[in-house]
Design a protein around this motif. Structure first.
Motif, PDB file in Angstrom:
ATOM      1  N   LYS A   1       2.126 -75.688 -15.969  1.00  0.00           N
ATOM      2  CA  LYS A   1       3.311 -74.932 -15.543  1.00  0.00           C
ATOM      3  C   LYS A   1       3.670 -75.257 -14.090  1.00  0.00           C
ATOM      4  O   LYS A   1       4.844 -75.430 -13.745  1.00  0.00           O
ATOM      5  N   VAL A   2       2.645 -75.372 -13.236  1.00  0.00           N
ATOM      6  CA  VAL A   2       2.888 -75.698 -11.828  1.00  0.00           C
ATOM      7  C   VAL A   2       3.552 -77.067 -11.707  1.00  0.00           C
ATOM      8  O   VAL A   2       4.523 -77.250 -10.959  1.00  0.00           O
ATOM      9  N   ILE A   3       3.041 -78.049 -12.454  1.00  0.00           N
ATOM     10  CA  ILE A   3       3.597 -79.407 -12.403  1.00  0.00           C
ATOM     11  C   ILE A   3       5.043 -79.411 -12.899  1.00  0.00           C
ATOM     12  O   ILE A   3       5.923 -80.050 -12.300  1.00  0.00           O
ATOM     13  N   CYS A   4       5.302 -78.688 -13.989  1.00  0.00           N
ATOM     14  CA  CYS A   4       6.664 -78.637 -14.545  1.00  0.00           C
ATOM     15  C   CYS A   4       7.632 -77.969 -13.563  1.00  0.00           C
ATOM     16  O   CYS A   4       8.762 -78.437 -13.377  1.00  0.00           O
ATOM     17  N   ASP A   5       7.188 -76.878 -12.935  1.00  0.00           N
ATOM     18  CA  ASP A   5       8.042 -76.187 -11.962  1.00  0.00           C
ATOM     19  C   ASP A   5       8.344 -77.086 -10.766  1.00  0.00           C
ATOM     20  O   ASP A   5       9.489 -77.136 -10.279  1.00  0.00           O
TER      21      ASP A   5
ATOM     22  N   VAL B   1       6.831 -83.256  -5.279  1.00  0.00           N
ATOM     23  CA  VAL B   1       5.643 -84.000  -5.703  1.00  0.00           C
ATOM     24  C   VAL B   1       4.479 -83.542  -4.838  1.00  0.00           C
ATOM     25  O   VAL B   1       4.421 -83.845  -3.645  1.00  0.00           O
ATOM     26  N   ASP B   2       3.576 -82.769  -5.430  1.00  0.00           N
ATOM     27  CA  ASP B   2       2.416 -82.242  -4.711  1.00  0.00           C
ATOM     28  C   ASP B   2       1.164 -82.945  -5.234  1.00  0.00           C
ATOM     29  O   ASP B   2       0.728 -82.710  -6.364  1.00  0.00           O
ATOM     30  N   GLU B   3       0.596 -83.828  -4.415  1.00  0.00           N
ATOM     31  CA  GLU B   3      -0.554 -84.626  -4.852  1.00  0.00           C
ATOM     32  C   GLU B   3      -1.760 -83.754  -5.206  1.00  0.00           C
ATOM     33  O   GLU B   3      -2.507 -84.060  -6.134  1.00  0.00           O
TER      34      GLU B   3
END
Length: 641
Positions: free
Chosen positions: A155-159, A166-168
């Motif tokens: 969910k975090v990646i989709c949001d 882009v949060d590594e």
């Protein structure tokens, strides 16, 4: 026997108010647009009523040690139980039994390999404080925890993607979540259903997650396949099947002499191999005859009439075949083969006063992972088969160590004519690991001889025609106790050899040399095993295909001797060529491109040299006569060939 109507009436009038909403440990691939949701759901959604919940709170589990029985009846049937360790039974009540089973050796090995892969990730999650309420230990982390973590990170990646961010760190956490969830799922399948089922799931998951976890999952999958192959070669028995056979026999002794026996075995995996393994041992028990009803009606629910009219005393049924009118009271014993913590069948049998038994694989409290400073794979007895020159026979202690500790089998072949030009065959050993790799064993004592550098380099030049990579191991017969215990001449010659090798390998793009110094034969054996493990893991061939050397000929044939007169052909490649090419005539007539297509395992340069030599010498299109082939096997007759 009960009629269908009577059985249905008993079900309706029973106090059972819960109903299984889904079956535990069933495979369910999520039907979602995202591949990230395609993982197995191992859940049991059975609703427990308040009355049942209170019942379990008031009745803690009691562990009972079964007494050993020495009975004269069924004496032949007892033989298989004598070699099996008696396991604990957890008896919740008189009619509900859980048989705790020790895992097989292959299950323990596979578990340790999974844990080894999971530990670095679990340490990262602990260090980062992810889900602080969860204990990130491989033996205790739950499927629900890892699934929740994976969904959360997805969910975090989709949001972030929707917002163009882009949060590594979040991407790294998502990879960790996916890997841990997969490893925990495979762990549960391994202990509940077995290694074959766990590998089947991992192979599917590997394809789905290949974009983010490809290299890691490939390694784990290959390691588990190696364990699987090793267990198959040893004909490892399944402890759960043995326990089921023993418990069935004990039930027949205590109950079958006075009553008519009808046993039901419920399986969750639709595996023909598993069912065959169940039917065979059960049918050995006197008075029992087993049948698999699923083989007759694949996936379709069985009717009450089909069950009752069946004449077999033991019936194996897949859980998806059990319908609402299933005649439970027709059976005196229900065995659920694959353990489920909240089994709906257990509670149903309890309410119908039918004896229920299941089998739970429990890991030992302490599992030693070894201390090799490397992979746990070293603990697995991998049945390697290598080719060796005759010099290894002059090292009986080293040969025994390799065979006994590492289960390595050797097939002897004479040194090639070109190698024999550079010193006695007793002064070196060449091990052929695969078609591309050789290990050259050289005693450090030879470094004190006259011109050792020229001799060693000449041997490597001869091997460079046959292999892509050569490991040269300088070993000491007498153990070196100090780090700086080499003599001056030895060190000087090592420097000369190393300097020459640097120049040699820089000029050659298709030959790599690696040098290792070992202080004793134990370290030498360990290095050889590690070299083989690394090659096996990195190979494009499946572990089964790479390890299976059943086609190797113990004694060289005349046609193999003929091929070995070519300076570019090593003994393993010669047998590959005869296995795939079937005849010398076909090999001699094949073009370079045809040889590449026929022998993809063989290095291109070897096939190129072979093809060029055939063309240069203009060999007749017909295969050599038997007389010519026999003559060619002797070095002095090479010109004739």
């Amino acid at each position: 026997s009960d009629s269908c109507k009577d059985v249905s009436s008993k079900l309706d009038n029973s106090s059972w108010s819960g109903k299984p909403a889904s079956l535990a440990l069933a495979f369910k691939w999520a039907n979602d647009d995202s591949d990230l949701n395609n993982f197995i759901m191992m859940r049991s959604k059975h609703r427990v009523t308040q009355r049942e919940g209170k019942y379990y709170e008031d009745r803690p589990e009691k562990v009972v040690q079964p007494e050993e029985q020495h009975m004269h009846v069924h004496k032949e049937d007892d033989s298989f139980c004598e070699t099996v360790k008696t396991e604990e039974k957890t008896q919740e009540n008189e009619d509900s039994i859980i048989v705790n089973i020790q895992p097989s050796e292959s299950q323990c090995q596979a578990y340790c390999l999974l844990e080894e892969a999971a530990i670095p990730v679990l340490k990262d999650l602990t260090h980062l404080g992810v889900l602080a309420s969860v204990t990130w230990s491989f033996d205790s982390v739950k499927f629900d925890h890892t699934r929740f973590f994976l969904k959360q990170q997805e969910k975090v990646i989709c949001d972030n993607f929707k917002q163009g961010k882009v949060d590594e760190k979040e991407i790294m956490l998502f990879r960790h979540a996916a890997l841990v969830h997969l490893l925990v799922t495979v762990r549960d399948l391994l202990l509940t259903c077995g290694l074959d089922t766990a590998l089947g799931y991992l192979s599917k998951a590997k394809d789905i997650y290949k974009n983010i976890l490809e290299s890691c999952l490939n390694t784990i999958c290959r390691q588990l396949k190696i364990v699987q192959y090793s267990s198959q070669k040893k004909h490892e028995t399944d402890p759960k099947i043995t326990a089921l056979q023993c418990e069935t026999l004990n039930w027949m002794k205590s109950y079958g002499e006075k009553h008519s026996v009808k046993i039901l075995i419920i399986t969750r995996m639709d595996s023909e191999r598993e069912k065959d393994a169940l039917i065979h041992p059960i049918s050995k028990i006197e008075g029992l005859k087993a049948v698999d009803l699923n083989s007759e009606k694949k996936g379709s629910p069985l009717s009450c009439k089909e069950i009752i009219s069946n004449r077999y005393s033991c019936v194996i049924v897949h859980n998806q075949q059990i319908g609402a009118d299933f005649p439970w009271t027709h059976f005196s014993l229900v065995m659920e083969y694959d353990y489920s913590e909240n089994s709906g069948w257990k509670n149903l049998c309890k309410n119908l006063n039918v004896t229920y038994m299941t089998f739970k694989t429990t890991l030992p409290e302490m599992m030693q992972m070894g201390n090799h400073g490397g992979s746990f794979l070293l603990e697995v007895q991998i049945p390697y088969v290598f080719l060796t020159t005759e010099g290894l026979l002059n090292m009986p202690d080293f040969l025994q160590l390799l065979e006994s500790k590492y289960s390595i089998t050797f097939v002897e072949r004479s040194s090639s004519y070109s190698l024999r030009l550079f010193g006695s065959i007793d002064r070196y050993v060449v091990l052929t690991i695969d078609a591309c790799t050789a290990v050259l064993l050289q005693s450090m004592e030879e470094l004190n001889c006259e011109d050792p550098c020229d001799t060693v380099i000449s041997r490597l030049m001869a091997l460079s025609l046959q292999y892509m990579c050569c490991w040269i191991i300088f070993y000491s017969r007498e153990r070196l106790s100090l780090e700086y215990s080499l003599k001056g001449n030895t060190l000087l010659n090592l420097v000369l050899i190393y300097a020459t090798l640097i120049e040699l390998t820089q000029k050659s793009e298709d030959f790599e040399v690696k040098v290792v110094l070992t202080p004793g034969i134990e370290e030498t054996a360990l290095v050889i095993r590690q070299i083989a493990d690394n090659i096996l893991i990195a190979s494009n061939l499946s572990p089964h295909e790479w390890l299976d050397k059943s086609w190797l000929s113990v004694l060289p044939s005349e046609t193999e001797k003929c091929l070995l007169t070519f300076p570019c052909i090593n003994p393993l490649v010669a047998q590959f060529m005869l296995k795939k090419g079937s005849s010398l005539n076909r090999l001699f007539l094949a073009s370079f491109c045809q040889l590449q297509e026929l022998l993809p395992e063989v290095p291109k340069k070897v096939l190129k040299h072979f093809s060029d030599m055939i063309s240069t010498h203009s060999i007749n299109t017909a295969a050599p006569s038997e007389k010519t082939v026999k003559g060619a096997s002797h070095p002095e007759n090479q010109d004739n060939f």
